[in-house]
Scaffold this motif. Structure first.
Motif, PDB file in Angstrom:
ATOM      1  N   ASP A 168       0.828  -1.212   0.000  1.00 25.54           N
ATOM      2  CA  ASP A 168       0.000   0.000   0.000  1.00 25.54           C
ATOM      3  C   ASP A 168       0.865   1.265   0.000  1.00 25.54           C
ATOM      4  O   ASP A 168       0.565   2.236  -0.700  1.00 25.54           O
ATOM      5  N   ILE A 221       2.456   1.802  -3.521  1.00 26.12           N
ATOM      6  CA  ILE A 221       1.486   2.296  -4.500  1.00 26.12           C
ATOM      7  C   ILE A 221       1.116   3.747  -4.217  1.00 26.12           C
ATOM      8  O   ILE A 221       1.014   4.574  -5.126  1.00 26.12           O
ATOM      9  N   GLN A 222       0.923   4.070  -2.941  1.00 27.60           N
ATOM     10  CA  GLN A 222       0.530   5.437  -2.585  1.00 27.60           C
ATOM     11  C   GLN A 222       1.604   6.448  -2.963  1.00 27.60           C
ATOM     12  O   GLN A 222       1.305   7.528  -3.478  1.00 27.60           O
ATOM     13  N   LEU A 271       1.541   6.887  -6.724  1.00 29.08           N
ATOM     14  CA  LEU A 271       0.376   7.682  -7.132  1.00 29.08           C
ATOM     15  C   LEU A 271       0.513   9.147  -6.745  1.00 29.08           C
ATOM     16  O   LEU A 271       0.021  10.036  -7.450  1.00 29.08           O
ATOM     17  N   CYS A 286       3.907   9.163 -12.771  1.00 32.39           N
ATOM     18  CA  CYS A 286       3.041   8.081 -13.243  1.00 32.39           C
ATOM     19  C   CYS A 286       2.142   8.590 -14.359  1.00 32.39           C
ATOM     20  O   CYS A 286       1.407   9.563 -14.187  1.00 32.39           O
ATOM     21  N   ILE A 321       4.175  -3.268 -13.707  1.00 32.41           N
ATOM     22  CA  ILE A 321       4.749  -3.772 -12.465  1.00 32.41           C
ATOM     23  C   ILE A 321       5.406  -5.117 -12.761  1.00 32.41           C
ATOM     24  O   ILE A 321       4.758  -6.050 -13.246  1.00 32.41           O
ATOM     25  N   ALA A 348      -3.107  -3.793  -5.860  1.00 26.19           N
ATOM     26  CA  ALA A 348      -2.465  -2.895  -6.815  1.00 26.19           C
ATOM     27  C   ALA A 348      -3.457  -2.433  -7.878  1.00 26.19           C
ATOM     28  O   ALA A 348      -3.553  -1.235  -8.185  1.00 26.19           O
ATOM     29  N   PHE A 404      -4.640   1.591  -8.593  1.00 20.68           N
ATOM     30  CA  PHE A 404      -4.304   2.277  -9.849  1.00 20.68           C
ATOM     31  C   PHE A 404      -5.545   2.530 -10.697  1.00 20.68           C
ATOM     32  O   PHE A 404      -5.681   3.590 -11.320  1.00 20.68           O
ATOM     33  N   VAL A 409      -2.832  -1.021 -15.541  1.00 26.73           N
ATOM     34  CA  VAL A 409      -1.712  -1.764 -14.960  1.00 26.73           C
ATOM     35  C   VAL A 409      -1.444  -3.027 -15.771  1.00 26.73           C
ATOM     36  O   VAL A 409      -2.369  -3.774 -16.099  1.00 26.73           O
TER      37      VAL A 409
END
Length: 376
Positions: A37, A40-41, A44, A49, A55, A77, A81, A88
């Motif tokens: 998490d 990904i955060q 983002l 991005c 990935i 994930a 996204f 993704v």
């Protein structure tokens, strides 16, 4: 922009290849959902991005993770996204030993790109790719490939080319072609990380050239469609990337291995590295083991200010300038791979490596000669 987000689900590997560069491959720890998490955060929240992201689950054997837990990672994930309208693509590089029907179901459900690490037929593969008890893994890998084929799952292959492989170009080509690999990548056995020697160090240029030339001739005669060969295709594309420009040296080219965060590599603890993905998990007192922060606490803005990252970036850029000045292949390469420079030359501020000579210069020379003959 981030071209590749490399995530290490675990450093553990179930086999023990003689040329493996990973030093921590007996560690059974795995990534937690909270670490994922955080990764990904931070991605983002960055300005790195675009509309799509790839990935790559790598740097250990991903399939040692229980399949149900891996499904949770993928769902986590994808949801994050997709909520931001980002597409993704997931890729897994696996040794193939642990492929089961459950894994095939997962691969199909999430449309995962699958790469198999296999060095060719048994007489080549089992020389270096062994179990932890010293037995060959070829039969187990082929059982996994059989399952992929039964489920109509496409797969590409990556073969490490050692000194032993050089006498078997036709056998190697025929193996991958007849076993329906849609692409073959060739990695010359490298000096990297835990692997401090290469069987290619005392191998003649002529022997390696002959191997590539025979392989290329077989590739051309096959029609170059059913199975692509990565190295030859890459240099064909690089040479012909702008046919209207007669002098290729005036065209800009830049490998994503030399741009900070174009490849963003994150280990199972959330530690962040960049440039060559092979640097993650390696030992270096000079560069803090190539770790520049942790996504549990650090943003990309914090990472960019890291003193060691700035130092490393400057050294890599200096090495690239030397490559551009000294190497006639720079216009189709862009400066090589930092990891190879560091481990072979002990500095990023350097030029030619085994990787340069044998993975770039020789196949590129063969492609150039082929194009010249076609023009005539």
């Amino acid at each position: 922009m981030i071209d590749l987000l490399v995530i290490q689900p675990t450093p553990f590997c179930n086999i023990n290849c003689s040329y493996c560069y990973l030093s921590d491959r007996s560690n059974p720890d795995r990534i937690t959902l909270s670490v994922l998490d955080s990764i990904i955060q931070q991605v983002l929240n960055s300005n790195l991005c675009g509309d799509t992201i790839t990935i790559v689950w790598h740097a250990g054997e991903p399939l040692v993770i229980p399949v149900d837990y891996f499904a949770l990672l993928l769902e986590r994930a994808n949801q994050a996204f997709h909520n931001k309208k980002i597409s993704v693509t997931h890729s897994i590089q696996t040794n193939g030993v642990l492929i089961t029907q459950d894994w095939c179901d997962l691969i199909i459900k999430y449309n995962i790109n699958i790469g198999i690490s296999i060095d060719g037929p048994m007489n080549l593969h089992d020389v270096n790719r062994k179990t932890r008890s010293g037995k060959g893994t070829f039969n187990s890998v082929m059982a996994g490939i059989k399952l992929l084929r039964a489920n109509n799952i496409r797969y590409h292959g990556i073969a490490v080319i050692s000194k032993h492989s050089l006498l078997f170009a036709k056998e190697l080509f025929d193996f991958f072609y007849e076993n329906n690999f849609y692409q073959l990548g060739l990695n010359i056995e490298e000096i990297e990380g835990h692997n401090v020697k290469s069987s290619m160090e005392d191998t003649s240029y002529e022997a390696i050239y002959s191997f590539y030339k025979e392989l290329f001739d077989l590739y051309v005669n096959s029609g170059m469609k059913k199975m692509r060969i990565r190295e030859f295709d890459n240099y064909l594309q690089a040479i012909l990337r702008n046919p209207e420009i007669l002098d290729i040296n005036v065209l800009d080219i830049q490998s994503h291995q030399i741009r900070p965060f174009a490849i963003t590599s994150v280990n199972y603890k959330g530690d962040v590295s960049t440039f060559s993905p092979e640097l993650i998990g390696q030992n270096s007192s000079e560069y803090n083991n190539f770790i520049f922060g942790n996504f549990s606490t650090d943003t990309f803005d914090v990472l960019r200010k890291n003193r060691l990252l700035k130092k490393m970036t400057a050294e890599i850029k200096s090495g690239i300038k030397k490559c551009k000045k000294e190497c006639e292949f720079y216009s189709i390469c862009g400066g090589g791979a930092p990891a190879n420079k560091f481990y072979e030359n002990e500095t990023f501020n350097s030029t030619e490596t085994l990787y340069c000579k044998y993975n770039i210069q020789i196949p590129a020379s063969i492609v150039l000669k082929y194009l010249e003959e076609k023009i005539q």
